[in-house]
Scaffold this motif. Structure first.
Motif, mmCIF file in Angstrom:
data_model
loop_
_atom_site.group_PDB
_atom_site.id
_atom_site.type_symbol
_atom_site.label_atom_id
_atom_site.label_comp_id
_atom_site.label_asym_id
_atom_site.label_seq_id
_atom_site.Cartn_x
_atom_site.Cartn_y
_atom_site.Cartn_z
ATOM 1 N N LEU A 1 5.304 19.411 -0.908
ATOM 2 C CA LEU A 1 4.239 18.437 -0.678
ATOM 3 C C LEU A 1 3.623 18.106 -2.026
ATOM 4 N N LEU A 2 3.633 16.816 -2.371
ATOM 5 C CA LEU A 2 3.054 16.359 -3.626
ATOM 6 C C LEU A 2 1.917 15.383 -3.340
ATOM 7 N N GLU A 3 0.885 15.442 -4.129
ATOM 8 C CA GLU A 3 -0.240 14.530 -3.980
ATOM 9 C C GLU A 3 -0.267 13.562 -5.146
ATOM 10 N N ALA A 4 -0.437 12.287 -4.831
ATOM 11 C CA ALA A 4 -0.463 11.227 -5.841
ATOM 12 C C ALA A 4 -1.760 10.444 -5.703
ATOM 13 N N THR A 5 -2.296 10.033 -6.838
ATOM 14 C CA THR A 5 -3.499 9.213 -6.860
ATOM 15 C C THR A 5 -3.161 7.834 -7.386
ATOM 16 N N GLY A 6 -3.492 6.809 -6.608
ATOM 17 C CA GLY A 6 -3.225 5.439 -7.026
ATOM 18 C C GLY A 6 -1.834 4.966 -6.637
ATOM 19 N N LEU A 7 -1.612 3.663 -6.815
ATOM 20 C CA LEU A 7 -0.348 3.055 -6.415
ATOM 21 C C LEU A 7 0.723 3.161 -7.486
ATOM 22 N N ASN A 8 0.345 3.525 -8.706
ATOM 23 C CA ASN A 8 1.317 3.711 -9.784
ATOM 24 C C ASN A 8 0.955 5.000 -10.532
ATOM 25 N N PRO A 9 1.112 6.138 -9.873
ATOM 26 C CA PRO A 9 0.622 7.401 -10.438
ATOM 27 C C PRO A 9 1.396 7.826 -11.682
ATOM 28 N N GLU A 10 0.697 8.521 -12.585
ATOM 29 C CA GLU A 10 1.312 9.061 -13.793
ATOM 30 C C GLU A 10 1.646 10.537 -13.640
ATOM 31 N N ARG A 11 1.173 11.140 -12.570
ATOM 32 C CA ARG A 11 1.370 12.578 -12.383
ATOM 33 C C ARG A 11 1.287 12.889 -10.890
ATOM 34 N N LEU A 12 2.082 13.843 -10.449
ATOM 35 C CA LEU A 12 2.028 14.319 -9.074
ATOM 36 C C LEU A 12 1.944 15.839 -9.100
ATOM 37 N N ASP A 13 1.066 16.391 -8.285
ATOM 38 C CA ASP A 13 0.887 17.839 -8.210
ATOM 39 C C ASP A 13 1.030 18.297 -6.769
ATOM 40 N N GLY A 14 1.601 19.476 -6.616
ATOM 41 C CA GLY A 14 1.729 19.997 -5.269
ATOM 42 C C GLY A 14 2.360 21.376 -5.252
ATOM 43 N N HIS A 15 2.978 21.715 -4.138
ATOM 44 C CA HIS A 15 3.592 23.020 -3.988
ATOM 45 C C HIS A 15 4.809 22.908 -3.079
ATOM 46 N N TYR A 16 5.597 23.962 -3.057
ATOM 47 C CA TYR A 16 6.795 23.964 -2.217
ATOM 48 C C TYR A 16 6.957 25.332 -1.566
ATOM 49 N N ARG B 1 0.827 -1.204 0.000
ATOM 50 C CA ARG B 1 0.000 0.000 0.000
ATOM 51 C C ARG B 1 0.860 1.253 0.000
ATOM 52 N N ARG B 2 1.778 1.323 -0.971
ATOM 53 C CA ARG B 2 2.671 2.468 -1.079
ATOM 54 C C ARG B 2 2.798 2.866 -2.551
ATOM 55 N N PRO B 3 2.683 4.141 -2.893
ATOM 56 C CA PRO B 3 2.778 4.522 -4.303
ATOM 57 C C PRO B 3 4.180 4.271 -4.847
ATOM 58 N N TYR B 4 4.233 3.730 -6.067
ATOM 59 C CA TYR B 4 5.518 3.446 -6.708
ATOM 60 C C TYR B 4 5.932 4.676 -7.502
ATOM 61 N N LEU B 5 7.010 5.342 -7.070
ATOM 62 C CA LEU B 5 7.426 6.623 -7.632
ATOM 63 C C LEU B 5 8.789 6.575 -8.301
ATOM 64 N N HIS B 6 9.440 5.444 -8.287
ATOM 65 C CA HIS B 6 10.813 5.313 -8.759
ATOM 66 C C HIS B 6 10.934 5.726 -10.230
ATOM 67 N N GLY B 7 11.992 6.470 -10.555
ATOM 68 C CA GLY B 7 12.245 6.860 -11.929
ATOM 69 C C GLY B 7 12.659 8.318 -12.035
ATOM 70 N N THR B 8 12.705 8.805 -13.264
ATOM 71 C CA THR B 8 13.031 10.202 -13.538
ATOM 72 C C THR B 8 11.797 10.905 -14.095
ATOM 73 N N TRP B 9 11.398 11.983 -13.449
ATOM 74 C CA TRP B 9 10.189 12.715 -13.811
ATOM 75 C C TRP B 9 10.558 14.084 -14.390
ATOM 76 N N ARG B 10 9.759 14.535 -15.348
ATOM 77 C CA ARG B 10 9.873 15.922 -15.790
ATOM 78 C C ARG B 10 9.164 16.792 -14.753
ATOM 79 N N ALA B 11 9.846 17.829 -14.297
ATOM 80 C CA ALA B 11 9.310 18.686 -13.238
ATOM 81 C C ALA B 11 9.057 20.092 -13.774
#
Length: 210
Positions: free
Chosen positions: A162-177, A67-77
């Protein structure tokens, strides 16, 4: 994650409990019954390590156990900041495109954000679930501007996002800093690549070649 010494302690406590229970029941345990102790420790250590590194992210195991989102990889930010670069004109910095590299196991998360002019490294993190499908990823980081930026437009500083993710294998994360320079901004991660990189130029080549 459980370390080898933690597993030794757990197995030892189980073994002691088992031996005491046998003695209370009037059964004298033989040495042959204790010999598998080392095998048991080795099996448990290997199983825990395999789960931590690989098995936890399998869809079925992640859904029912990890029950943990899989976030591993390189993301465009994409970053939009209220940082003011011209006080007289009230001009803020233009939107920035960078790359966030996330190294993840079940028990650990390591985050680095690369932009053309600086890099940020995680100091601490937390992943919290709000309803089982919504997750909040909170990270405290240190930002290190390039040498040419220091003393001019930016200095080493600290912040959090703080980023919010939906689902265990999210395609996008949104948040603020926000930072200790009293600046804030929006942060979006998308277009994840499975490979991980070690710098801005390497990340840019990765996305240009895909």
């Amino acid at each position: 994650m459980l370390t080898r010494i933690h597993i030794h302690i757990i197995v030892t406590l189980v073994t002691i409990t088992w031996v005491v229970t046998l003695l209370v029941r009037g059964i004298t345990p033989s040495l042959d019954l204790l010999l598998p102790y080392g095998i048991a420790v080795g099996v448990v250590v290997s199983a825990v390590a395999l789960f931590d590194q690989v098995l936890w992210r399998h869809p079925l195991l992640n859904k029912w156990i990890a029950r943990r989102p899989y976030l591993h990889g390189t993301w465009r930010a994409h970053l939009v900041s209220d940082y003011v670069i011209d006080q007289e004109a009230g001009q803020t910095v233009a939107p920035i495109t960078g790359y966030m590299v996330i190294y993840q196991t079940y028990s650990s998360l390591s985050v680095r954000l690369y932009t053309e002019k600086s890099s940020s490294a995680q100091i601490s993190h937390a992943i919290n679930s709000t309803n089982g499908e919504q997750f909040k990823v909170v990270t405290v980081y240190q930002n290190d501007p390039g040498v040419g930026q220091r003393g001019d437009t930016s200095e080493i500083h600290y912040g959090a996002f703080l980023l919010e993710a939906t689902g265990l294998n999210p395609e996008r994360l949104d948040g603020h800093y926000w930072t200790d320079r009293l600046t804030t901004g929006a942060l979006t991660l998308c277009d994840r690549q499975s490979q991980t990189v070690a710098g801005f130029e390497e990340a840019r080549r990765l996305f240009n070649n895909t």
